[in-house]
Design an enzyme around this catalytic site. Structure first.
Site, PDB file in Angstrom:
ATOM      1  N   GLY A  17     -20.699  29.238 -22.462  1.00  0.00           N
ATOM      2  CA  GLY A  17     -19.235  29.159 -22.290  1.00  0.00           C
ATOM      3  C   GLY A  17     -18.571  30.454 -22.695  1.00  0.00           C
ATOM      4  O   GLY A  17     -18.977  31.087 -23.663  1.00  0.00           O
ATOM      5  N   GLY A  19     -14.845  30.796 -21.819  1.00  0.00           N
ATOM      6  CA  GLY A  19     -13.383  30.570 -21.714  1.00  0.00           C
ATOM      7  C   GLY A  19     -13.037  29.386 -22.594  1.00  0.00           C
ATOM      8  O   GLY A  19     -13.372  29.364 -23.785  1.00  0.00           O
ATOM      9  N   SER A  20     -12.462  28.348 -21.985  1.00  0.00           N
ATOM     10  CA  SER A  20     -12.074  27.190 -22.822  1.00  0.00           C
ATOM     11  C   SER A  20     -13.295  26.530 -23.454  1.00  0.00           C
ATOM     12  O   SER A  20     -13.188  25.853 -24.468  1.00  0.00           O
ATOM     13  CB  SER A  20     -11.317  26.162 -21.978  1.00  0.00           C
ATOM     14  OG  SER A  20     -12.182  25.658 -20.981  1.00  0.00           O
ATOM     15  N   GLU A  95     -15.134  21.444 -14.681  1.00  0.00           N
ATOM     16  CA  GLU A  95     -15.245  22.835 -14.219  1.00  0.00           C
ATOM     17  C   GLU A  95     -15.267  22.953 -12.705  1.00  0.00           C
ATOM     18  O   GLU A  95     -14.630  23.833 -12.126  1.00  0.00           O
ATOM     19  CB  GLU A  95     -16.526  23.463 -14.775  1.00  0.00           C
ATOM     20  CG  GLU A  95     -16.544  23.569 -16.286  1.00  0.00           C
ATOM     21  CD  GLU A  95     -15.428  24.448 -16.799  1.00  0.00           C
ATOM     22  OE1 GLU A  95     -14.519  23.910 -17.444  1.00  0.00           O
ATOM     23  OE2 GLU A  95     -15.434  25.636 -16.530  1.00  0.00           O
TER      24      GLU A  95
HETATM   25  N1  LIG Z   1     -16.233  28.446 -17.187  1.00  0.00           N
HETATM   26  C1  LIG Z   1     -15.531  29.156 -18.242  1.00  0.00           C
HETATM   27  C2  LIG Z   1     -14.081  28.865 -18.178  1.00  0.00           C
HETATM   28  C3  LIG Z   1     -13.877  27.399 -18.354  1.00  0.00           C
HETATM   29  C4  LIG Z   1     -12.454  27.035 -18.218  1.00  0.00           C
HETATM   30  O1  LIG Z   1     -11.608  27.603 -18.880  1.00  0.00           O
HETATM   31  N2  LIG Z   1     -12.275  26.060 -17.341  1.00  0.00           N
HETATM   32  C5  LIG Z   1     -10.988  25.418 -17.235  1.00  0.00           C
HETATM   33  C6  LIG Z   1     -10.925  24.777 -15.885  1.00  0.00           C
HETATM   34  S1  LIG Z   1      -9.811  25.613 -14.843  1.00  0.00           S
HETATM   35  C7  LIG Z   1     -10.907  24.369 -18.314  1.00  0.00           C
HETATM   36  O2  LIG Z   1     -11.874  23.701 -18.569  1.00  0.00           O
HETATM   37  N3  LIG Z   1      -9.787  24.236 -18.918  1.00  0.00           N
HETATM   38  C8  LIG Z   1      -9.638  23.218 -19.957  1.00  0.00           C
HETATM   39  C9  LIG Z   1      -8.479  23.658 -20.799  1.00  0.00           C
HETATM   40  O3  LIG Z   1      -7.732  24.496 -20.283  1.00  0.00           O
HETATM   41  O4  LIG Z   1      -8.333  23.181 -21.936  1.00  0.00           O
HETATM   42  C10 LIG Z   1     -16.150  28.803 -19.582  1.00  0.00           C
HETATM   43  O5  LIG Z   1     -17.361  28.762 -19.584  1.00  0.00           O
HETATM   44  O6  LIG Z   1     -15.479  28.604 -20.610  1.00  0.00           O
END
Ligand SMILES: N[C@@H](CCC(=O)N[C@@H](CS)C(=O)NCC(=O)O)C(=O)O
Length: 201
Positions: A17, A19-20, A95
């Site tokens: 991971g 990002g989030s 995701e």
């Molecule tokens: N794939 C990345 C980015 C994941 C990400 O930020 N995905 C968004 C989907 S658009 C998410 O899950 N967001 C949840 C949130 O914003 O709390 C990671 O491994 O962290």
């Protein structure tokens, strides 16, 4: 290599991971390690019309962009046995279905270890319909400042990622991330003055 081939005979799988997922994995795992992957840089170039934005005002979230000179730090999560299917089922919705990410296999280097392990990573590629692509830090900050979605405000997403990097990877310079954070901070007096719905998180 197919996914089933990387689920080793110990029936364990690593998920990386960046990002989030670094601050909110929301799936059960056996252990996690801070580390990095080579050949990619993390960019706020992906749109988000669900979690941190909507169709009219898409938010900006991170994806990975191929860059042979770069590495991206994040968290590797090891899942075992039943956790594998549970985590993949959950991430497929969060995701892929809701976020537009696809999966790739990468080599994940846990901090302080020479040996890499193969890990699954979720990446939004430029052919993705909600891919937004490059923009200046100020433009990205302005878009983040104005976006929120079902999971919360886009500013929270940025702040939590910046906090993770400062806390767990203080030695890493991420100009892209911190220049956007600086631009958002510069905007706050204007946003407060405009009495826009400031995020509380
Ligand atoms: N794939 C990345 C980015 C994941 C990400 O930020 N995905 C968004 C989907 S658009 C998410 O899950 N967001 C949840 C949130 O914003 O709390 C990671 O491994 O962290």
């Amino acid at each position: 290599m197919k996914l089933k081939e990387i689920v080793t005979e110990k029936s364990s799988l690593w998920i990386f991971g960046y990002g989030s997922l670094v601050w909110k994995p929301d799936f059960k795992f056996s252990r996690s390690k801070i580390g990095y992957i080579n050949g990619f840089s993390r960019k706020f170039w992906h749109g988000d019309t669900f979690h941190r934005g909507n169709k009219e005002t898409p938010g900006r979230v991170v994806t990975l962009v191929e860059d042979s000179e770069a590495c991206t730090w994040g968290v590797g999560y090891e899942v075992h046995g039943a956790q594998i299917e549970e985590s993949l089922r959950y991430l497929n919705i969060r995701e892929s279905s809701l976020g537009g990410y696809v999966t790739e296999l990468v080599e994940f280097y846990p901090r302080g270890e020479d040996e890499a392990v193969l890990a699954l990573v979720y990446i939004a590629t430029s052919d993705n319909p909600i891919y937004l692509g490059p923009a200046s830090s100020e433009e990205i900050a302005a878009q983040i400042a104005m976006s929120s979605g079902k999971t919360g405000h886009n500013i929270e997403y940025l702040v939590r990622l910046a906090e993770f990097m400062r806390l767990y990877c203080p030695e890493v310079e991420d100009d892209h991330l911190f220049s956007i954070e600086t631009a958002i901070i510069a905007m706050l007096p204007y946003l407060i003055n405009k009495k826009r719905s400031m995020p509380v998180f």
